[in-house]
Design a protein around this motif. Structure first.
Motif, PDB file in Angstrom:
ATOM      1  N   UNK A 193       0.834  -1.196   0.000  1.00 59.49           N
ATOM      2  CA  UNK A 193       0.000   0.000   0.000  1.00 59.49           C
ATOM      3  C   UNK A 193       0.876   1.257   0.000  1.00 59.49           C
ATOM      4  N   UNK A 194       1.909   1.248   0.822  1.00 62.09           N
ATOM      5  CA  UNK A 194       2.816   2.392   0.871  1.00 62.09           C
ATOM      6  C   UNK A 194       3.552   2.556  -0.458  1.00 62.09           C
ATOM      7  N   UNK A 195       3.948   1.431  -1.072  1.00 58.33           N
ATOM      8  CA  UNK A 195       4.627   1.492  -2.369  1.00 58.33           C
ATOM      9  C   UNK A 195       3.718   2.118  -3.424  1.00 58.33           C
ATOM     10  N   UNK A 196       2.438   1.763  -3.398  1.00 58.42           N
ATOM     11  CA  UNK A 196       1.495   2.332  -4.346  1.00 58.42           C
ATOM     12  C   UNK A 196       1.343   3.832  -4.144  1.00 58.42           C
ATOM     13  N   UNK A 197       1.350   4.256  -2.886  1.00 55.55           N
ATOM     14  CA  UNK A 197       1.244   5.691  -2.586  1.00 55.55           C
ATOM     15  C   UNK A 197       2.493   6.433  -3.041  1.00 55.55           C
ATOM     16  N   UNK A 198       3.658   5.823  -2.872  1.00 52.75           N
ATOM     17  CA  UNK A 198       4.890   6.444  -3.347  1.00 52.75           C
ATOM     18  C   UNK A 198       4.859   6.607  -4.865  1.00 52.75           C
ATOM     19  N   UNK A 199       4.445   5.546  -5.564  1.00 55.63           N
ATOM     20  CA  UNK A 199       4.386   5.607  -7.024  1.00 55.63           C
ATOM     21  C   UNK A 199       3.415   6.684  -7.489  1.00 55.63           C
ATOM     22  N   UNK A 200       2.264   6.782  -6.798  1.00 53.89           N
ATOM     23  CA  UNK A 200       1.276   7.802  -7.164  1.00 53.89           C
ATOM     24  C   UNK A 200       1.825   9.207  -6.941  1.00 53.89           C
ATOM     25  N   UNK A 201       2.498   9.415  -5.805  1.00 56.00           N
ATOM     26  CA  UNK A 201       3.043  10.730  -5.505  1.00 56.00           C
ATOM     27  C   UNK A 201       4.162  11.129  -6.456  1.00 56.00           C
ATOM     28  N   UNK A 241       1.756   6.645 -13.209  1.00 55.15           N
ATOM     29  CA  UNK A 241       1.709   5.968 -11.914  1.00 55.15           C
ATOM     30  C   UNK A 241       1.770   4.459 -12.059  1.00 55.15           C
ATOM     31  N   UNK A 242       0.985   3.904 -12.978  1.00 54.09           N
ATOM     32  CA  UNK A 242       0.913   2.452 -13.096  1.00 54.09           C
ATOM     33  C   UNK A 242       2.253   1.852 -13.524  1.00 54.09           C
ATOM     34  N   UNK A 243       2.987   2.546 -14.387  1.00 57.10           N
ATOM     35  CA  UNK A 243       4.297   2.048 -14.809  1.00 57.10           C
ATOM     36  C   UNK A 243       5.278   2.059 -13.640  1.00 57.10           C
ATOM     37  N   UNK A 244       5.263   3.149 -12.868  1.00 54.81           N
ATOM     38  CA  UNK A 244       6.162   3.245 -11.716  1.00 54.81           C
ATOM     39  C   UNK A 244       5.807   2.203 -10.658  1.00 54.81           C
ATOM     40  N   UNK A 245       4.505   2.009 -10.434  1.00 56.73           N
ATOM     41  CA  UNK A 245       4.071   1.039  -9.420  1.00 56.73           C
ATOM     42  C   UNK A 245       4.446  -0.384  -9.823  1.00 56.73           C
ATOM     43  N   UNK A 246       4.232  -0.742 -11.096  1.00 58.45           N
ATOM     44  CA  UNK A 246       4.560  -2.098 -11.553  1.00 58.45           C
ATOM     45  C   UNK A 246       6.051  -2.369 -11.424  1.00 58.45           C
ATOM     46  N   UNK A 247       6.868  -1.382 -11.778  1.00 59.84           N
ATOM     47  CA  UNK A 247       8.317  -1.564 -11.665  1.00 59.84           C
ATOM     48  C   UNK A 247       8.737  -1.692 -10.203  1.00 59.84           C
ATOM     49  N   UNK A 248       8.122  -0.896  -9.324  1.00 57.91           N
ATOM     50  CA  UNK A 248       8.471  -0.957  -7.905  1.00 57.91           C
ATOM     51  C   UNK A 248       8.058  -2.296  -7.303  1.00 57.91           C
ATOM     52  N   UNK A 249       6.871  -2.794  -7.650  1.00 59.66           N
ATOM     53  CA  UNK A 249       6.437  -4.102  -7.168  1.00 59.66           C
ATOM     54  C   UNK A 249       7.401  -5.194  -7.632  1.00 59.66           C
ATOM     55  N   UNK A 250       7.858  -5.101  -8.887  1.00 61.82           N
ATOM     56  CA  UNK A 250       8.770  -6.118  -9.414  1.00 61.82           C
ATOM     57  C   UNK A 250      10.079  -6.135  -8.634  1.00 61.82           C
ATOM     58  N   UNK A 251      10.586  -4.949  -8.279  1.00 58.88           N
ATOM     59  CA  UNK A 251      11.825  -4.884  -7.499  1.00 58.88           C
ATOM     60  C   UNK A 251      11.611  -5.454  -6.103  1.00 58.88           C
ATOM     61  N   UNK A 252      10.493  -5.089  -5.464  1.00 58.46           N
ATOM     62  CA  UNK A 252      10.206  -5.618  -4.129  1.00 58.46           C
ATOM     63  C   UNK A 252      10.088  -7.134  -4.156  1.00 58.46           C
ATOM     64  N   UNK A 253       9.447  -7.677  -5.185  1.00 54.41           N
ATOM     65  CA  UNK A 253       9.340  -9.134  -5.308  1.00 54.41           C
ATOM     66  C   UNK A 253      10.724  -9.763  -5.428  1.00 54.41           C
ATOM     67  N   UNK A 254      11.612  -9.082  -6.159  1.00 53.58           N
ATOM     68  CA  UNK A 254      12.960  -9.619  -6.340  1.00 53.58           C
ATOM     69  C   UNK A 254      13.782  -9.619  -5.072  1.00 53.58           C
ATOM     70  N   UNK A 255      13.502  -8.700  -4.155  1.00 54.25           N
ATOM     71  CA  UNK A 255      14.235  -8.665  -2.885  1.00 54.25           C
ATOM     72  C   UNK A 255      13.943  -9.900  -2.029  1.00 54.25           C
ATOM     73  N   UNK A 256      12.718 -10.416  -2.087  1.00 56.46           N
ATOM     74  CA  UNK A 256      12.346 -11.544  -1.244  1.00 56.46           C
ATOM     75  C   UNK A 256      12.434 -11.226   0.235  1.00 56.46           C
ATOM     76  N   UNK A 257      11.759 -10.161   0.665  1.00 52.97           N
ATOM     77  CA  UNK A 257      11.881  -9.667   2.045  1.00 52.97           C
ATOM     78  C   UNK A 257      10.727 -10.105   2.942  1.00 52.97           C
ATOM     79  N   UNK A 258      10.150 -11.252   2.681  1.00 54.00           N
ATOM     80  CA  UNK A 258       8.949 -11.665   3.408  1.00 54.00           C
ATOM     81  C   UNK A 258       9.134 -11.655   4.923  1.00 54.00           C
ATOM     82  N   UNK A 259      10.291 -12.029   5.414  1.00 59.64           N
ATOM     83  CA  UNK A 259      10.516 -12.120   6.862  1.00 59.64           C
ATOM     84  C   UNK A 259      11.359 -10.964   7.398  1.00 59.64           C
ATOM     85  N   UNK A 260      11.738 -10.045   6.518  1.00 61.03           N
ATOM     86  CA  UNK A 260      12.566  -8.915   6.955  1.00 61.03           C
ATOM     87  C   UNK A 260      11.692  -7.811   7.522  1.00 61.03           C
ATOM     88  N   UNK A 261      12.173  -7.160   8.553  1.00 58.74           N
ATOM     89  CA  UNK A 261      11.467  -6.021   9.137  1.00 58.74           C
ATOM     90  C   UNK A 261      11.943  -4.744   8.452  1.00 58.74           C
TER      91      UNK A 261
END
Length: 334
Positions: A193-201, A241-261
Motif C-alpha cells: 500500500x505504501x509502495x502504491x502511494x509512493x508511485x502515485x506521488x 503511476x501504473x508504470x512506476x508502481x509495476x516496476x516498484x512491485x517487481x523490485x520488491x518481489x525480487x528482494x524476497x523480504x517476506x521475513x525482513x522487518x
C-alpha cells in the motif's frame, strides 16, 4: 597495478549524499555523485599520493565517514567503472583486481550487468545466455543480432571495459519520495500500500513538471540499519503511476523480504528526461488506455483538494494503523 582504479562508494546506513561527497573529496577531486546514496571516484592518483594499496585507502575512507558523519559505507574497487559494483558482503570492501575481472563478472546473472534492459536480458536468456560470462563469450555478430546496436557496448561491459569517465560534480537528474514507518513492518499489504502511494506521488510530481523517468531505484532500509537497493529500467521513459508502481512491485518481489522487518521505503525516479523527449508506444490494452486518460483528471483533483486525495485503490487497501508515515522528496536536479 592499473593506472585506473575506481571506487564505487555507497552509503549503507546513516548520512547524506553531501556528507559522502565531502569525505570522498578529502581523498580525490575526481568524484561524481550518484543519487540517492552513492558516488563514483577515480583514485589512481590518490594511491600514489598516499602510498597505499586500494583496500587500505577504502578502509580509511570508511573510517572517516563513520568518524565525521556517523555514516556506514561500503566500497567496491575495480579497474573499470562497470566493474566497481559494491558486492562487498559483510566486510564492507570488495576489491576486484584487473586480473580477476573475468572470474568476478563471469558467474553473475546477465540481468545484473549494468545498463542492460530487462527485455534485452530476457532475449539473451531465451537463447541460453544466462550469465555475464556467456554474453562476453558470444561472437560479436551474434550479440549484434540479438541486442542491436547496444550489443557491442554491453559485451564490452561484460568483459569489464567501460569507456565512461568521472564527471566531477555532475549529478544525474533524479526525484525521490520515501516513507518512514514508525514501527518496523514486515513485507505485506502495508508495504505494498505504501509502495502504491509512493508511485502515485512520484508520478504526479513528474507529470506536473512535464518529465519522465527512464529507470527507478527502490531502496529498503531494514530494522538493523542495512539498506538494500536495486535499479530497474522502464520499458520506455514514463511518468505514469501504473508504470512506476509495476516496476516498484517487481523490485520488491525480487528482494524476497517476506521475513525482513522494514523501517523505510524509498522510490527514486532516475535518468529523468523532459516529457517531450519521451516516446510512447501505442497501447492496445483498453484498461491502460482508460487509466492514461483519467490521470490528468486525478492530477487536477489532487492539485485542488490536496496531494493524495485521489489515488489507486491499492494505495488505500491497507492503511497503516500504528505507523506515522511522512513523505519527503528531493526535487529534480536542474
Amino acid at each position: 597495478m592499473s593506472a585506473s582504479v575506481f571506487f564505487h562508494v555507497r552509503m549503507s546506513r546513516g548520512g547524506e549524499l553531501s556528507d559522502l561527497m565531502a569525505i570522498i573529496e578529502r581523498f580525490t577531486p575526481v568524484a561524481q555523485a550518484l543519487p540517492p546514496g552513492a558516488a563514483m571516484a577515480q583514485v589512481g592518483g590518490s594511491l600514489r599520493l598516499f602510498g597505499v594499496e586500494p583496500v587500505d585507502l577504502a578502509l580509511r575512507l570508511r573510517l572517516q565517514a563513520v568518524a565525521w558523519y556517523g555514516s556506514d559505507t561500503v566500497v567496491g574497487i575495480a579497474s573499470s567503472w562497470a566493474m566497481a559494483s559494491a558486492r562487498t558482503g559483510s566486510h564492507g570492501v570488495k576489491y576486484v583486481s584487473e586480473a580477476d575481472t573475468g572470474t568476478f563478472l563471469g558467474p553473475l546473472p546477465v540481468g545484473d550487468l549494468y545498463g542492460i534492459r530487462r527485455a534485452q536480458a530476457e532475449t539473451l536468456r531465451r537463447v541460453g545466455v544466462e550469465s555475464v560470462g556467456q554474453l562476453a563469450a558470444l561472437p560479436a555478430a551474434t550479440a549484434l543480432r540479438l541486442l542491436g546496436r547496444a550489443g557491442r557496448g554491453l559485451q564490452e561491459r561484460a568483459r569489464g571495459v567501460d569507456h565512461r569517465v568521472i564527471a566531477p560534480g555532475a549529478s544525474p537528474r533524479s526525484s525521490s519520495v520515501r516513507v518512514d514507518f514508525a514501527h518496523d513492518v514486515l513485507d505485506g499489504d502495508q508495504v505494498r500500500s505504501s509502495a502504491a502511494r509512493l508511485a502515485a506521488g512520484l508520478g504526479s510530481r513528474l507529470r506536473h513538471q512535464r518529465q519522465a523517468a527512464r529507470s527507478i531505484t527502490v531502496m529498503v532500509r531494514l530494522a538493523d540499519g542495512q539498506t538494500v537497493s536495486r535499479t530497474r529500467s522502464l520499458v520506455e521513459p514514463s511518468g505514469h503511476t501504473d508504470d512506476l508502481r509495476a516496476a516498484m512491485y517487481a523490485v520488491l518481489d525480487g528482494f524476497g523480504l517476506q521475513r525482513a522487518r522494514i523501517r523505510r521505503l524509498t522510490l527514486v525516479a532516475e535518468q529523468i528526461v523532459d516529457a517531450e523527449q519521451a516516446y510512447t508506444q501505442l497501447a492496445f490494452d483498453p484498461s491502460r488506455t482508460s487509466w492514461l486518460q483519467v490521470e490528468p483528471v486525478i492530477d487536477q483533483l489532487n492539485a485542488r483538494f490536496g496531494s493524495g486525495t485521489v489515488a489507486p485503490a491499492a494505495a488505500f487497501s491497507a492503511p497503516p494503523r500504528s505507523s506515522s508515515i511522512s513523505f519527503t522528496a528531493r526535487p529534480s536536479e536542474p
